[in-house]
Design an enzyme around this catalytic site. Structure first.
Site, PDB file in Angstrom:
ATOM      1  N   PRO A   2       0.775  -1.075  -0.094  1.00  8.19           N
ATOM      2  CA  PRO A   2      -0.179  -0.080  -0.119  1.00  8.19           C
ATOM      3  C   PRO A   2       0.655   1.254   0.049  1.00  8.19           C
ATOM      4  O   PRO A   2       1.620   1.641   0.715  1.00  8.19           O
ATOM      5  CB  PRO A   2      -0.763  -0.009   1.361  1.00  8.19           C
ATOM      6  CG  PRO A   2       0.105  -0.983   2.176  1.00  8.19           C
ATOM      7  CD  PRO A   2       1.208  -1.552   1.173  1.00  8.19           C
ATOM      8  N   GLU A   3       0.332   2.028  -0.543  1.00  7.54           N
ATOM      9  CA  GLU A   3       1.017   3.659  -0.929  1.00  7.54           C
ATOM     10  C   GLU A   3      -0.224   4.514  -0.541  1.00  7.54           C
ATOM     11  O   GLU A   3      -1.182   3.866  -0.172  1.00  7.54           O
ATOM     12  CB  GLU A   3       1.539   3.784  -2.283  1.00  7.54           C
ATOM     13  CG  GLU A   3       2.691   3.005  -2.630  1.00  7.54           C
ATOM     14  CD  GLU A   3       3.380   3.144  -3.870  1.00  7.54           C
ATOM     15  OE1 GLU A   3       3.517   4.341  -4.268  1.00  7.54           O
ATOM     16  OE2 GLU A   3       3.951   2.078  -4.517  1.00  7.54           O
ATOM     17  N   HIS A  93      -2.952 -16.485   7.930  1.00  4.21           N
ATOM     18  CA  HIS A  93      -2.188 -15.384   8.030  1.00  4.21           C
ATOM     19  C   HIS A  93      -2.839 -14.114   8.672  1.00  4.21           C
ATOM     20  O   HIS A  93      -2.663 -12.856   8.486  1.00  4.21           O
ATOM     21  CB  HIS A  93      -1.674 -14.705   6.696  1.00  4.21           C
ATOM     22  CG  HIS A  93      -0.714 -15.584   5.891  1.00  4.21           C
ATOM     23  ND1 HIS A  93      -1.074 -16.106   4.615  1.00  4.21           N
ATOM     24  CD2 HIS A  93       0.457 -16.376   6.559  1.00  4.21           C
ATOM     25  CE1 HIS A  93      -0.067 -17.005   4.438  1.00  4.21           C
ATOM     26  NE2 HIS A  93       0.745 -17.362   5.346  1.00  4.21           N
ATOM     27  N   ARG A 112       3.372 -11.160   5.105  1.00  6.86           N
ATOM     28  CA  ARG A 112       4.718 -11.086   5.487  1.00  6.86           C
ATOM     29  C   ARG A 112       5.063 -10.546   6.882  1.00  6.86           C
ATOM     30  O   ARG A 112       6.165 -10.396   7.204  1.00  6.86           O
ATOM     31  CB  ARG A 112       5.544 -10.454   4.404  1.00  6.86           C
ATOM     32  CG  ARG A 112       5.315 -10.965   3.085  1.00  6.86           C
ATOM     33  CD  ARG A 112       5.994  -9.920   1.851  1.00  6.86           C
ATOM     34  NE  ARG A 112       7.548  -9.677   2.010  1.00  6.86           N
ATOM     35  CZ  ARG A 112       8.054  -8.957   1.176  1.00  6.86           C
ATOM     36  NH1 ARG A 112       7.535  -8.366   0.409  1.00  6.86           N
ATOM     37  NH2 ARG A 112       9.577  -8.743   1.457  1.00  6.86           N
ATOM     38  N   ARG A 156      20.592  19.097   0.069  1.00  7.12           N
ATOM     39  CA  ARG A 156      21.850  19.429  -0.202  1.00  7.12           C
ATOM     40  C   ARG A 156      22.362  18.591  -1.494  1.00  7.12           C
ATOM     41  O   ARG A 156      22.949  19.096  -2.226  1.00  7.12           O
ATOM     42  CB  ARG A 156      22.854  19.504   0.819  1.00  7.12           C
ATOM     43  CG  ARG A 156      22.988  20.823   1.623  1.00  7.12           C
ATOM     44  CD  ARG A 156      23.686  21.764   0.774  1.00  7.12           C
ATOM     45  NE  ARG A 156      25.115  21.857   0.700  1.00  7.12           N
ATOM     46  CZ  ARG A 156      25.736  21.491  -0.592  1.00  7.12           C
ATOM     47  NH1 ARG A 156      25.005  21.416  -1.547  1.00  7.12           N
ATOM     48  NH2 ARG A 156      27.027  21.211  -0.407  1.00  7.12           N
TER      49      ARG A 156
END
Length: 280
Positions: A2-3, A93, A112, A156
């Site tokens: 997921p983003e 899971h 995971r 920078r």
DNA sequence: CGTGTCACCTGACAGC
DNA sequence: TGCTGTCAGGTGACAC
């Protein structure tokens, strides 16, 4: 998984599905998921009897308001939530189950096991540096070109790919959308941050907002296993221009999309539309 | 400070 | 068939 767009899609689903529900008790079968408090039994005690009264998001973090606490949930790669009936068989899971007083259950699955949950005093994120130090929220109206420019000027040195993945720079971008944003901005992933022109900053801003908002509208990208709180796939994967498209023609110029590795992450780009010198 | 590498896990897939 | 290596939407710790 997921983003930002995927987490926002999950948030919307959860807000509709669990807002107002009262937690009777919580089952935890993988203690590692619970980071705060460090005692899982305490985590369960704190939540018992509390009402879920809000579901918010900041960057890739889900924020559930539960009584005097905020439950901060990060899905990392493959975490997912689903609402079940108590009698439904528990799928493999499944690591955390919130049992509600109405007999339904919010279940957290994570193949995971990378996901995390932190239960903290409401709105107090000082103990969670990753959340506390998050950069501007890209779909907020306060995220203007000026804001992006000042974030860019703080740097920078560094490559664009790394910059966009940095959650303190802008919150919510991940590997898929970074590649898509760079493509739309016509910036090479290894372009130096310090070389950005004013025009490129403006294009970058437009690309970030465009890609993320389009993806939210489509319910996110389902690349492998991602589904929303209703078990549905997103539609953005069909609109991706470079992510996962290596060795296929660039939709703009026909050059084959390349895949390389930058900063340890698979990186997709069009060598023609995103030249190393970054002009255009 | 920046970057590269690894670790955290499981599973899917390619190649032998 | 089965083994091995690689890769995966993220982040944090660590060594230079």
């Amino acid at each position: 998984m997921p983003e930002l767009p995927e987490v926002e899609t999950v948030r919307r689903g959860l807000a509709a599905l669990v807002t107002g529900k009262i937690i009777d008790h919580v089952t935890v079968t993988l203690g590692r998921i619970i980071r705060t408090p460090d005692d899982v039994e305490r985590f369960k005690m704190m939540l018992a009897g509390q009402r879920i009264d809000s579901v918010d998001r900041r960057g890739k973090y889900l924020l559930l308001g539960v009584g005097p606490y905020t439950l901060v949930s990060h899905l990392r790669m493959e975490g997912r939530y689903g609402l079940y009936r108590g009698e439904d068989p528990v799928e493999i899971h499944t690591h955390v189950i919130f049992h509600f007083t109405d007999g339904t259950e919010l279940r957290y699955k994570d193949v995971r096991q990378f996901g995390t949950m932190d239960l903290v005093p409401r709105g107090d994120f000082t103990a969670l540096p990753g959340l506390h130090a998050l950069g501007p929220e890209p779909l907020d109206e306060l995220f203007t070109v000026d804001v992006l420019r000042s974030q860019v000027r703080k740097k920078r040195s560094g490559k664009m790919k790394m910059l966009l993945l940095d959650q303190t720079f802008v919150a919510g971008l991940g590997n898929i959308y970074v590649d898509e944003v760079l493509y739309l901005s016509r910036l090479h992933p290894e372009a130096q941050v310090t070389d950005l022109t004013e025009k490129q900053v403006q294009r970058l801003h437009g690309a970030i907002v465009d890609v993320l908002s389009r993806s939210v509208e489509l319910g996110g990208s389902s690349i492998k296993s991602y589904v929303n709180g209703y078990g549905q796939e997103g539609g953005m994967q069909h609109q991706l221009r470079v992510y996962g498209m290596e060795n296929t023609p660039c939709p703009a110029c026909g050059t084959l999309i390349e895949k390389t590795r930058i900063g340890g992450r698979g990186t997709h780009f069009c060598p023609t539309c995103q030249p190393p010198q970054g002009r255009a």
